[in-house]
Design an enzyme around this catalytic site. Structure first.
Site, PDB file in Angstrom:
ATOM      1  N   ASN A   1     -78.838  -8.859 -87.415  1.00  0.00           N
ATOM      2  CA  ASN A   1     -77.931  -9.667 -87.074  1.00  0.00           C
ATOM      3  C   ASN A   1     -77.677 -10.159 -87.590  1.00  0.00           C
ATOM      4  O   ASN A   1     -76.094 -11.383 -87.211  1.00  0.00           O
ATOM      5  CB  ASN A   1     -78.788  -9.137 -84.725  1.00  0.00           C
ATOM      6  CG  ASN A   1     -77.537 -10.594 -84.472  1.00  0.00           C
ATOM      7  OD1 ASN A   1     -76.364 -10.406 -84.141  1.00  0.00           O
ATOM      8  ND2 ASN A   1     -77.735 -11.581 -84.259  1.00  0.00           N
TER       9      ASN A   1
ATOM     10  N   TYR B   1     -65.352 -13.860 -94.781  1.00  0.00           N
ATOM     11  CA  TYR B   1     -66.163 -13.325 -94.235  1.00  0.00           C
ATOM     12  C   TYR B   1     -65.804 -12.399 -93.929  1.00  0.00           C
ATOM     13  O   TYR B   1     -66.152 -11.210 -93.785  1.00  0.00           O
ATOM     14  CB  TYR B   1     -65.721 -14.255 -92.754  1.00  0.00           C
ATOM     15  CG  TYR B   1     -66.495 -13.531 -91.507  1.00  0.00           C
ATOM     16  CD1 TYR B   1     -68.415 -14.089 -91.319  1.00  0.00           C
ATOM     17  CD2 TYR B   1     -65.947 -13.000 -90.805  1.00  0.00           C
ATOM     18  CE1 TYR B   1     -69.262 -13.091 -90.034  1.00  0.00           C
ATOM     19  CE2 TYR B   1     -66.674 -12.388 -89.461  1.00  0.00           C
ATOM     20  CZ  TYR B   1     -68.197 -12.785 -89.113  1.00  0.00           C
ATOM     21  OH  TYR B   1     -68.949 -12.259 -88.196  1.00  0.00           O
TER      22      TYR B   1
HETATM   23  P1  NDP Z   1     -74.472 -17.585 -84.246  1.00  0.00           P
HETATM   24  O1  NDP Z   1     -73.903 -18.264 -85.067  1.00  0.00           O
HETATM   25  O2  NDP Z   1     -74.646 -17.426 -82.554  1.00  0.00           O
HETATM   26  O3  NDP Z   1     -75.797 -16.964 -84.599  1.00  0.00           O
HETATM   27  C1  NDP Z   1     -76.238 -16.325 -86.300  1.00  0.00           C
HETATM   28  C2  NDP Z   1     -77.745 -16.204 -85.946  1.00  0.00           C
HETATM   29  O4  NDP Z   1     -77.663 -15.577 -87.425  1.00  0.00           O
HETATM   30  C3  NDP Z   1     -78.937 -17.912 -85.672  1.00  0.00           C
HETATM   31  O5  NDP Z   1     -79.646 -17.129 -84.859  1.00  0.00           O
HETATM   32  C4  NDP Z   1     -79.235 -18.155 -87.042  1.00  0.00           C
HETATM   33  O6  NDP Z   1     -80.152 -18.662 -87.467  1.00  0.00           O
HETATM   34  C5  NDP Z   1     -79.573 -16.607 -87.939  1.00  0.00           C
HETATM   35  N1  NDP Z   1     -79.011 -16.310 -88.856  1.00  0.00           N
HETATM   36  C6  NDP Z   1     -78.000 -17.258 -90.156  1.00  0.00           C
HETATM   37  N2  NDP Z   1     -78.940 -17.702 -91.607  1.00  0.00           N
HETATM   38  C7  NDP Z   1     -79.911 -16.917 -91.348  1.00  0.00           C
HETATM   39  C8  NDP Z   1     -80.733 -16.461 -92.290  1.00  0.00           C
HETATM   40  N3  NDP Z   1     -80.378 -16.922 -93.866  1.00  0.00           N
HETATM   41  N4  NDP Z   1     -82.333 -16.270 -92.036  1.00  0.00           N
HETATM   42  C9  NDP Z   1     -81.871 -15.555 -90.009  1.00  0.00           C
HETATM   43  N5  NDP Z   1     -81.573 -15.720 -89.639  1.00  0.00           N
HETATM   44  C10 NDP Z   1     -80.290 -16.824 -89.985  1.00  0.00           C
HETATM   45  O7  NDP Z   1     -73.587 -16.175 -84.081  1.00  0.00           O
HETATM   46  P2  NDP Z   1     -73.167 -15.146 -83.180  1.00  0.00           P
HETATM   47  O8  NDP Z   1     -74.760 -14.582 -82.312  1.00  0.00           O
HETATM   48  O9  NDP Z   1     -71.802 -15.517 -82.878  1.00  0.00           O
HETATM   49  O10 NDP Z   1     -73.640 -13.978 -84.389  1.00  0.00           O
HETATM   50  C11 NDP Z   1     -74.387 -12.857 -84.914  1.00  0.00           C
HETATM   51  C12 NDP Z   1     -73.690 -11.792 -86.156  1.00  0.00           C
HETATM   52  O11 NDP Z   1     -72.733 -10.725 -84.644  1.00  0.00           O
HETATM   53  C13 NDP Z   1     -73.742 -12.327 -86.834  1.00  0.00           C
HETATM   54  O12 NDP Z   1     -73.616 -11.288 -88.065  1.00  0.00           O
HETATM   55  C14 NDP Z   1     -71.970 -12.158 -86.839  1.00  0.00           C
HETATM   56  O13 NDP Z   1     -71.290 -12.297 -87.664  1.00  0.00           O
HETATM   57  C15 NDP Z   1     -71.207 -11.157 -85.712  1.00  0.00           C
HETATM   58  N6  NDP Z   1     -70.144 -11.281 -85.426  1.00  0.00           N
HETATM   59  C16 NDP Z   1     -70.127 -12.244 -84.744  1.00  0.00           C
HETATM   60  C17 NDP Z   1     -69.114 -12.079 -83.379  1.00  0.00           C
HETATM   61  C18 NDP Z   1     -68.812 -13.058 -82.289  1.00  0.00           C
HETATM   62  O14 NDP Z   1     -67.878 -13.256 -81.556  1.00  0.00           O
HETATM   63  N7  NDP Z   1     -69.606 -13.946 -81.882  1.00  0.00           N
HETATM   64  C19 NDP Z   1     -67.746 -10.636 -83.440  1.00  0.00           C
HETATM   65  C20 NDP Z   1     -68.230  -9.796 -84.483  1.00  0.00           C
HETATM   66  C21 NDP Z   1     -69.055 -10.395 -84.978  1.00  0.00           C
HETATM   67  P3  NDP Z   1     -79.899 -20.210 -86.776  1.00  0.00           P
HETATM   68  O15 NDP Z   1     -79.691 -20.870 -85.631  1.00  0.00           O
HETATM   69  O16 NDP Z   1     -81.013 -20.794 -87.663  1.00  0.00           O
HETATM   70  O17 NDP Z   1     -78.895 -21.017 -87.612  1.00  0.00           O
END
Ligand code: NDP
Length: 275
Positions: A88, A192
């Protein structure tokens, strides 16, 4: 070394945390909340504990190969592998961010494609028979695909594209972006989108490989879109709650044994989408 285990990357907040929460309620096994930052990860585990839910923390920074291999070795040693992997973790620059396009291209693909690939390279061999793997991609993946040149669309849709070819295409996007030539080279203006196009295509390649190399193991691997979800990434205007965003990924990893489809597909709202 026993018991079933589910692992969710980037799950200290947002959709990942909602997925962990749902798995704690629905999955008969240990659920690992992983995060790059130990403090944020442990705080999330504690917040779930206050709701009576038991998730277990393990550090996992997908941009750090040592962190990936350490986590993979841990799950191999403790559980003999992994039953469910939901990849994720992801990043997105805000629309208003003024970071140069070429930098956004390199940084976004580094996490959303290359680091995702590293996770899959090291965790896929650990997936147990009957295991389930879901990569959280996005609806912007197919949208980006449709905006690519005919040549690129043909390659991303082809059944014979290899992982090496895909890696070279993702690198080509970065290289062309650095020269300001990505448009002439057939790419749309969205790092992206390209990163999620790459992740979905990678999911399809790996699914085909699983069928070839482990035909009797009943593993299902798919990419999915959670929908447009209210998180730090997407903001307050998005339509779904994180719980709603968790529905399709959780559905895919809890598909019952002996089911053979979907596999190698892009799924949204529990439905296979055209690619
Ligand atoms: P958030 O920004 O709320 O959460 C992203 C998460 O990914 C955080 O826990 C962040 O950790 C973690 N992360 C980022 N980089 C790393 C890394 N190098 N190693 C480990 N963890 C990492 O985003 P969302 O919950 O919205 O997104 C989750 C997924 O869903 C993503 O892949 C996003 O692209 C996808 N997505 C989201 C949509 C939306 O509308 N929200 C739509 C379509 C897809 P930290 O807190 O440390 O930054």
């Amino acid at each position: 070394m026993s018991g079933k285990v589910a692992v969710v990357t980037g799950s200290n907040k947002g959709i990942g945390l909602a997925i962990v929460q749902a798995l704690c309620k629905q999955f008969q096994g240990d659920v690992y909340l992983t995060a790059r930052d130990v403090g944020r990860g442990q705080a999330a585990v504690e917040s779930l504990a206050s709701e009576g839910l038991k998730a277990i923390f393990h550090q996992l920074d997908i941009n750090n190969l040592n962190s990936i291999t350490t986590a993979a070795a841990f799950f191999k040693e403790k559980y003999g592998g992994v039953d469910i992997l939901i990849h994720n973790a992801g990043i997105a620059f805000k629309v208003a961010d003024t970071t140069p396009f070429a930098v956004q291209a390199e940084v976004t693909l580094e996490t959303n494609f290359f680091a995702a690939r590293d996770v899959l390279t090291h965790f896929l061999p650990l997936i147990k028979r009957g295991g389930r793997v879901v990569n959280i991609s996005s609806f912007v993946g197919p949208r980006t695909l449709n905006k690519c040149s005919a040549e690129l669309q043909q390659r991303f849709r082809s059944e014979d594209i290899t992982e090496d070819e895909l890696v070279a295409l993702m690198q080509r996007f970065i290289d062309k972006a650095k020269k300001g030539e990505h448009k002439q080279d057939g790419w749309p203006e969205t790092p992206y989108g390209v990163s999620k196009l790459g992740l979905t295509t990678l999911s399809m390649i790996l699914a085909r490989r699983l069928l070839k190399e482990r035909p009797n193991d009943g593993i299902l691997l798919n990419a999915c879109c959670p929908g447009w979800v209210r998180t730090d990434m997407a903001g307050e205007a998005a339509e779904k709650s994180p719980d709603e965003g968790a529905v399709t990924p959780v559905y895919l990893v809890l598909l019952p044994p002996k089911i053979t489809e979907p596999h190698g597909k892009f799924v949204s709202d529990k439905e296979v989408q055209p690619w």
